[in-house]
Design a protein around this motif. Structure first.
Motif, PDB file in Angstrom:
ATOM      1  N   PRO A   1     -30.107 -52.799 -11.648  1.00 10.55           N
ATOM      2  CA  PRO A   1     -30.328 -51.669 -12.565  1.00 10.55           C
ATOM      3  C   PRO A   1     -31.634 -50.908 -12.334  1.00 10.55           C
ATOM      4  O   PRO A   1     -31.697 -49.709 -12.594  1.00 10.55           O
ATOM      5  CB  PRO A   1     -30.333 -52.345 -13.949  1.00 10.55           C
ATOM      6  CG  PRO A   1     -29.581 -53.623 -13.758  1.00 10.55           C
ATOM      7  CD  PRO A   1     -29.879 -54.069 -12.369  1.00 10.55           C
ATOM      8  N   SER A   2     -32.652 -51.596 -11.845  1.00  8.99           N
ATOM      9  CA  SER A   2     -33.948 -50.935 -11.690  1.00  8.99           C
ATOM     10  C   SER A   2     -34.170 -50.339 -10.298  1.00  8.99           C
ATOM     11  O   SER A   2     -35.218 -49.750 -10.031  1.00  8.99           O
ATOM     12  CB  SER A   2     -35.084 -51.923 -11.992  1.00  8.99           C
ATOM     13  OG  SER A   2     -35.047 -53.017 -11.088  1.00  8.99           O
ATOM     14  N   LEU A   3     -33.195 -50.477  -9.391  1.00 14.76           N
ATOM     15  CA  LEU A   3     -33.334 -49.945  -8.034  1.00 14.76           C
ATOM     16  C   LEU A   3     -33.275 -48.418  -8.058  1.00 14.76           C
ATOM     17  O   LEU A   3     -32.279 -47.839  -8.506  1.00 14.76           O
ATOM     18  CB  LEU A   3     -32.220 -50.493  -7.140  1.00 14.76           C
ATOM     19  CG  LEU A   3     -32.175 -49.978  -5.688  1.00 14.76           C
ATOM     20  CD1 LEU A   3     -33.448 -50.373  -4.939  1.00 14.76           C
ATOM     21  CD2 LEU A   3     -30.929 -50.511  -4.971  1.00 14.76           C
ATOM     22  N   PRO A   4     -34.313 -47.719  -7.586  1.00 14.91           N
ATOM     23  CA  PRO A   4     -34.269 -46.248  -7.567  1.00 14.91           C
ATOM     24  C   PRO A   4     -33.240 -45.752  -6.544  1.00 14.91           C
ATOM     25  O   PRO A   4     -33.235 -46.199  -5.397  1.00 14.91           O
ATOM     26  CB  PRO A   4     -35.687 -45.853  -7.138  1.00 14.91           C
ATOM     27  CG  PRO A   4     -36.529 -47.074  -7.342  1.00 14.91           C
ATOM     28  CD  PRO A   4     -35.613 -48.237  -7.135  1.00 14.91           C
ATOM     29  N   ILE A   5     -32.367 -44.843  -6.989  1.00 19.13           N
ATOM     30  CA  ILE A   5     -31.340 -44.286  -6.110  1.00 19.13           C
ATOM     31  C   ILE A   5     -31.411 -42.765  -6.178  1.00 19.13           C
ATOM     32  O   ILE A   5     -31.371 -42.184  -7.260  1.00 19.13           O
ATOM     33  CB  ILE A   5     -29.931 -44.773  -6.504  1.00 19.13           C
ATOM     34  CG1 ILE A   5     -29.859 -46.311  -6.411  1.00 19.13           C
ATOM     35  CG2 ILE A   5     -28.868 -44.124  -5.614  1.00 19.13           C
ATOM     36  CD1 ILE A   5     -28.536 -46.896  -6.874  1.00 19.13           C
TER      37      ILE A   5
END
Length: 516
Positions: A74-78
């Motif tokens: 959820p916290s991975l920047p995309i």
């Protein structure tokens, strides 16, 4: 900063080799994929700091890949990259909490900017804040050596809080420590300012008296009654810095018409300052007009049981036949009940809601070990305030006021200060228990650490006996008796208290807002 690991998924990845070489020259590591399935496999095999994701790829779509990645990390920047400018695709991507949205063709500078915005944002903001405060440090120091007036002090305090919030959570702890020292010096100067002027303000010997507790309702709330229904929210113990951190949630629904600081009377304690606000009178005047309703420190019983009576008496004295309601929220259940029945207030010209949570938080931080750990410094104390506010019935009430299109005023009765330095004093059994102010007779104290009012009548405070005095602690001092001295120093040190003289306690927010 250690350079990031990037995953770039695009079915035309070969056409992006110049971009990838550019990033590698900048020190970034770049892995590539040509479809969503390979991209999902790679993020499970290696740790990536950010993902660039093409929206239109063979197999599972970019949006589906985005959704699955967010489920796993959820916290991975995309960052979504697409040729399409369709609004529906943009909305779906943004709704999936992407970190950025770029339209093809992209150039290397765009990619680099997106990386810095997502991966180096905090560092860059911290460096900017540090540089800004370094430039302003000397200016603030020079102002502290000037003969500041009441408005200069509110401006200076706002500036110090601005930098405290800007530097909060940053990497440069040394700069935050310098600011803390400067703020402490400002409080010492502010104490001298109040000590030299307070009695003159009250006795009309100064034309430069600030707006104070006993005039705030008449001068700021009453004029608003001519413009439609008004909701007055008094959040007990709300400091200016706490207002600034909840402000973004309030301004989702309201526009700020005016933001000002007014001066709490002394003592900066609920019994005195809040009663003065609602009565429009100083404490000794309240005692004289309402002898059955006023209770002194040494008397048994609640000290704030008649605020509604004082409010209605002030409105009558001002010639206002105002239809109003008064509600005091002291626990979660009362807050929920009022929020559920909020529609019943819509026909009133004035609705007053006193909310005691921040005051309870302050006292709980003294009494409960778990709260002491959750709010062990100024920044954590503000953070706890935000967590409460976002999920409180008060926030729900504000949303309902916004739906009505009504005006609100948010204010408080006094602030609170983080006490650190003990000041030894002696008093008899009738001396009050507050740590930041004392009233009694035959008290022994260090006059360098407090403002002494030898004649309570001069400060419009009730006088129980002829030898009674009031002591108000300066800066971050707190009064401690000699008996079990070390125990009480350890117990109360680094807690949040009120009653004395500091910018945090006396310079308090009064905000007028209208619904968006």
């Amino acid at each position: 900063m250690e350079q990031a690991n990037i995953l770039w998924a695009d079915d035309e990845i070969d056409l992006l080799k110049p971009h990838i070489l550019f990033l590698k020259e900048k020190g970034y590591e770049v892995a590539t994929a040509t479809n969503g399935d390979d991209a999902l496999s790679l993020v499970q095999q290696a740790a990536f700091d950010i993902v660039f994701l093409d929206e239109n790829m063979p197999g599972i779509s970019g949006l589906e890949t985005l959704s699955r990645m967010k489920e796993m990390y959820p916290s991975l920047p995309i960052v979504m990259i697409t040729k399409s400018e369709e609004e529906s695709i943009m909305e779906e991507a943004i709704g999936s909490k992407i970190s950025d949205y770029l339209i093809k063709p992209v150039n290397p500078k765009q990619i680099l900017l997106s990386l810095k915005k997502n991966l180096e944002n905090k560092r860059l903001i911290s460096e900017k804040a540090t540089s800004g405060y370094q430039q302003e440090f000397r200016q603030i120091s020079m102002r502290l050596s000037d003969n500041l007036d009441k408005d200069d002090w509110t401006d200076l305090y706002k500036k110090l809080i601005y930098w405290e919030l800007e530097l909060g959570g940053g990497a440069d702890d040394s700069m935050a420590e310098i600011l803390a020292v400067q703020k402490s010096e400002a409080n010492s100067q502010f104490f001298r300012f109040v000590e030299n002027n307070y009695l003159d303000w009250l006795n009309l010997q100064s034309h430069d008296a600030p707006l104070m507790s006993h005039h705030a309702f008449k001068d700021r709330v009453v004029p608003q009654l001519n413009e439609g229904p008004v909701y007055l929210f008094m959040i007990d113990n709300l400091r200016y810095d706490q207002w600034k951190v909840i402000q973004p949630f309030v301004t989702e629904y309201f526009r700020i018409e005016e933001e000002e600081l007014y001066y709490s009377i002394l003592p900066t304690a609920t019994q005195y300052s809040r009663n003065a606000f609602f009565a429009g009178l100083m404490p000794s005047e309240i005692e004289r007009r309402f002898p059955q309703m006023w209770k002194n420190d040494e008397e048994e019983g609640g000290k704030n049981m008649h605020e509604e009576d004082f409010l209605r008496a002030q409105l009558k004295r001002l010639g206002k036949d105002t239809k109003c309601s008064y509600h005091k929220i002291t626990n979660l259940q009362k807050g929920k009940q009022l929020a559920e029945n909020f529609a019943n207030l819509s026909n009133n010209e004035l609705n007053v809601i006193v909310y005691n949570f921040v005051d309870m938080l302050s006292h709980a931080r003294t009494d409960m070990e778990v709260i002491r750990e959750l709010a062990d410094d100024e920044e954590a104390y503000r953070s706890l305030t935000v967590s409460w506010f976002r999920n409180s019935p008060l926030m729900e009430m504000l949303r309902k006021v916004a739906e009505q299109g009504a005006k609100i005023i948010i204010t408080t009765d006094h602030g609170t200060v983080h006490v650190k330095e003990p000041s030894r004093m002696v008093g008899d059994r009738n001396t009050n228990t507050n740590l930041r102010y004392k009233q009694g007779k035959n008290m022994q104290y260090d006059p360098k650490k407090c403002f002494v009012v030898h004649d309570p009548k001069e400060a419009f405070l009730p006088q129980v006996n002829i030898s009674q005095k009031f002591l108000f602690a300066k800066d971050n001092y707190f009064f401690v008796y000699p008996n079990n001295y070390n125990y009480y120093v350890k117990f109360y040190q680094n807690t949040f208290q009120h009653g004395g003289i500091s910018m945090q306690e006396m310079l308090i927010p009064l905000i007028t807002l209208s619904a968006r």
